[in-house]
Design a protein around this motif. Structure first.
Motif, PDB file in Angstrom:
ATOM      1  N   ARG A 266       0.889  -1.209   0.042  1.00 34.71           N
ATOM      2  CA  ARG A 266       0.276  -0.080   0.121  1.00 34.71           C
ATOM      3  C   ARG A 266       0.906   1.250   0.191  1.00 34.71           C
ATOM      4  O   ARG A 266       1.984   1.385   0.608  1.00 34.71           O
ATOM      5  N   GLY A 267       0.439   2.258  -0.708  1.00 35.28           N
ATOM      6  CA  GLY A 267       1.155   3.288  -0.781  1.00 35.28           C
ATOM      7  C   GLY A 267       1.645   3.984  -2.075  1.00 35.28           C
ATOM      8  O   GLY A 267       1.131   3.221  -3.082  1.00 35.28           O
ATOM      9  N   PRO A 268       2.342   5.124  -2.509  1.00 34.81           N
ATOM     10  CA  PRO A 268       3.082   5.521  -0.859  1.00 34.81           C
ATOM     11  C   PRO A 268       2.132   6.380  -0.171  1.00 34.81           C
ATOM     12  O   PRO A 268       1.168   7.077  -0.636  1.00 34.81           O
ATOM     13  N   LEU A 269       2.261   6.297   1.070  1.00 31.73           N
ATOM     14  CA  LEU A 269       1.473   7.087   2.297  1.00 31.73           C
ATOM     15  C   LEU A 269       2.205   8.082   2.946  1.00 31.73           C
ATOM     16  O   LEU A 269       3.372   7.984   3.323  1.00 31.73           O
ATOM     17  N   ARG A 270       1.630   9.011   2.796  1.00 35.14           N
ATOM     18  CA  ARG A 270       2.095  10.453   3.684  1.00 35.14           C
ATOM     19  C   ARG A 270       1.869  10.263   5.140  1.00 35.14           C
ATOM     20  O   ARG A 270       1.126   9.746   5.554  1.00 35.14           O
ATOM     21  N   SER A 271       3.175  10.761   5.838  1.00 33.72           N
ATOM     22  CA  SER A 271       3.130  10.827   7.079  1.00 33.72           C
ATOM     23  C   SER A 271       3.873  12.471   7.355  1.00 33.72           C
ATOM     24  O   SER A 271       4.313  12.942   6.261  1.00 33.72           O
ATOM     25  N   THR A 272       3.923  12.799   8.787  1.00 33.53           N
ATOM     26  CA  THR A 272       4.667  13.805   8.857  1.00 33.53           C
ATOM     27  C   THR A 272       6.033  13.955   8.679  1.00 33.53           C
ATOM     28  O   THR A 272       6.794  14.940   8.770  1.00 33.53           O
ATOM     29  N   TYR A 273       6.584  12.583   8.448  1.00 34.95           N
ATOM     30  CA  TYR A 273       8.220  12.654   8.097  1.00 34.95           C
ATOM     31  C   TYR A 273       8.568  12.400   6.720  1.00 34.95           C
ATOM     32  O   TYR A 273       9.465  12.766   6.360  1.00 34.95           O
ATOM     33  N   GLY A 274       7.501  12.241   5.716  1.00 34.08           N
ATOM     34  CA  GLY A 274       7.927  11.862   4.424  1.00 34.08           C
ATOM     35  C   GLY A 274       6.853  11.007   3.848  1.00 34.08           C
ATOM     36  O   GLY A 274       5.582  10.988   4.320  1.00 34.08           O
ATOM     37  N   LEU A 275       7.369  10.113   3.038  1.00 34.83           N
ATOM     38  CA  LEU A 275       6.423   8.943   2.331  1.00 34.83           C
ATOM     39  C   LEU A 275       6.653   7.618   2.718  1.00 34.83           C
ATOM     40  O   LEU A 275       8.205   7.304   2.979  1.00 34.83           O
ATOM     41  N   HIS A 276       6.014   6.754   2.767  1.00 37.35           N
ATOM     42  CA  HIS A 276       6.350   5.330   3.228  1.00 37.35           C
ATOM     43  C   HIS A 276       5.450   4.210   2.251  1.00 37.35           C
ATOM     44  O   HIS A 276       4.284   4.611   1.916  1.00 37.35           O
ATOM     45  N   TYR A 277       6.248   3.264   1.752  1.00 36.20           N
ATOM     46  CA  TYR A 277       5.786   2.253   0.943  1.00 36.20           C
ATOM     47  C   TYR A 277       5.288   1.076   1.865  1.00 36.20           C
ATOM     48  O   TYR A 277       6.517   0.588   2.431  1.00 36.20           O
ATOM     49  N   VAL A 278       4.229   0.565   2.240  1.00 40.61           N
ATOM     50  CA  VAL A 278       3.912  -0.398   3.217  1.00 40.61           C
ATOM     51  C   VAL A 278       3.522  -1.572   2.820  1.00 40.61           C
ATOM     52  O   VAL A 278       2.808  -1.779   1.967  1.00 40.61           O
ATOM     53  N   TRP A 279       4.186  -2.871   3.339  1.00 40.23           N
ATOM     54  CA  TRP A 279       3.503  -4.142   3.097  1.00 40.23           C
ATOM     55  C   TRP A 279       2.747  -4.602   4.079  1.00 40.23           C
ATOM     56  O   TRP A 279       3.168  -4.559   5.412  1.00 40.23           O
ATOM     57  N   VAL A 280       1.635  -5.063   3.946  1.00 41.27           N
ATOM     58  CA  VAL A 280       0.820  -5.207   4.940  1.00 41.27           C
ATOM     59  C   VAL A 280       0.707  -6.711   5.052  1.00 41.27           C
ATOM     60  O   VAL A 280       0.073  -7.460   4.201  1.00 41.27           O
ATOM     61  N   SER A 281       1.340  -7.343   6.135  1.00 42.11           N
ATOM     62  CA  SER A 281       1.294  -8.817   6.342  1.00 42.11           C
ATOM     63  C   SER A 281       0.031  -9.371   7.136  1.00 42.11           C
ATOM     64  O   SER A 281      -0.159 -10.161   6.969  1.00 42.11           O
ATOM     65  N   GLU A 282      -0.554  -8.763   7.978  1.00 39.18           N
ATOM     66  CA  GLU A 282      -1.640  -9.014   8.575  1.00 39.18           C
ATOM     67  C   GLU A 282      -2.536  -7.905   9.323  1.00 39.18           C
ATOM     68  O   GLU A 282      -2.013  -6.902   9.446  1.00 39.18           O
ATOM     69  N   VAL A 283      -3.840  -8.225   9.092  1.00 41.50           N
ATOM     70  CA  VAL A 283      -4.880  -7.179   9.419  1.00 41.50           C
ATOM     71  C   VAL A 283      -6.059  -7.845  10.621  1.00 41.50           C
ATOM     72  O   VAL A 283      -6.486  -8.817  10.165  1.00 41.50           O
TER      73      VAL A 283
END
Length: 310
Positions: free
Chosen positions: A250-267
């Motif tokens: 998922r992503g890239p997702l914005r945060s207060t620090y920058g951008l993150h590309y996120v692998w979701v392993s479990e929900v």
């Protein structure tokens, strides 16, 4: 007849009359009750400033009245503890008075017991807030020992669980791994994402493309609040809006620090708590409420022996 003849003697009349006068004196001229309060202007201002520091605003008249009542109750408990000489049998107070005497440099050539007795003669225990708090604590423990709180029943636990069911819901939890791109590297994100897709890299293999991120790269079973403490609330909102599914990027997702590309392993989706999961918490909360009620009842009864001036 001899019994009644003995009652008809002057000394018997004198004793009976004395007891009667003593009783009537107690009825019509009772012993004055100890006076508590009113609080001085300095203490009232201190209460207001403490409230202001904790809430950012001055107390309303109703809140001020509750603060004053609570402070007068503290004074009453303190006076009752002193009247019962509880300060003479407490090791915490003993050590506190010794430290006070040593701080005042009055301990040269004296034993600890001599210092302690001198501290009592100087009435240092009356003006020390630590001693006051300790005596109030001891007095509260004694009141609860005399009037213990009612035990919490299973029915009360179940009723409290139903009443707080919404509050006790278990939040969603996410297990994720992330690649971080600081603001200077945000232009590289699309190329990195393309490389990951072309080569079929997993999160561990793709980690070499990440910028250093102090909180780390792997987060297991994190609630939204826990993730917000690491990334900020903006990141959590973006993650939730991306409809994260296990086994996907998922992503890239914005945060207060920058951008993150996120692998979701479990929900783990949000769900109702079970009674077993929250039993200990509910037990503590209900026991605390029961203790407060028992203590309040004892303090209200004690107040009848004092003249409390608001």
């Amino acid at each position: 007849m001899k019994f009644f003849a003995r009652l008809n003697r002057p000394w018997v009349h004198f004793i009976v009359l004395g007891y009667l006068l003593f009783y009537l004196q107690g009825v019509f001229f009772p012993e004055p009750r100890p006076v508590i309060g009113p609080l001085g202007s300095a203490r009232l201002e201190t209460l207001q400033q403490q409230w202001l520091s904790g809430t950012g605003r001055l107390p309303t008249p109703e809140q001020q009245a509750r603060l004053v009542a609570a402070e007068l109750d503290r004074d009453m408990l303190f006076q009752q503890a002193l009247a019962m000489d509880l300060h003479l049998y407490d090791t915490v107070i003993y050590q506190r008075l010794l430290r006070n005497m040593q701080f005042l440099q009055l301990g040269e050539g004296k034993t600890d017991q001599e210092l302690y007795e001198q501290a009592l003669e100087m009435r240092l225990h009356l003006g020390d807030e630590v001693v006051k708090r300790r005596l109030i604590q001891v007095m509260e423990q004694l009141l609860l020992a005399v009037n213990p709180p009612v035990a919490v029943t299973e029915q009360e636990l179940e009723a409290e669980f139903e009443r707080r069911r919404e509050e006790l819901r278990r939040p969603a939890r996410y297990s994720i791994e992330q690649l971080y791109f600081n603001k200077e590297r945000e232009g590289e994100v699309d190329a990195v994402i393309a490389t990951i897709g072309e080569q079929g890299l997993n999160a561990s293999q793709a980690l070499e493309y990440s910028s250093p991120f102090l909180p780390g790269y792997s987060f297991k079973r994190q609630s939204p609040d826990q993730l917000a403490r690491q990334f900020g609330s903006e990141f959590v909102a973006n993650l939730e809006q991306s409809d994260p599914q296990p086994g996907s990027w998922r992503g890239p997702l914005r945060s207060t620090y920058g951008l993150h590309y996120v692998w979701v392993s479990e929900v783990e989706p949000e769900r109702d708590a079970t009674l077993g999961e929250v039993r200990a918490q509910l037990q503590r909360d209900l026991e605390s409420l029961a203790s407060d009620a028992a203590l309040r009842e004892s303090i209200d009864k004690m107040r009848e022996n004092y003249e409390v001036r608001q």
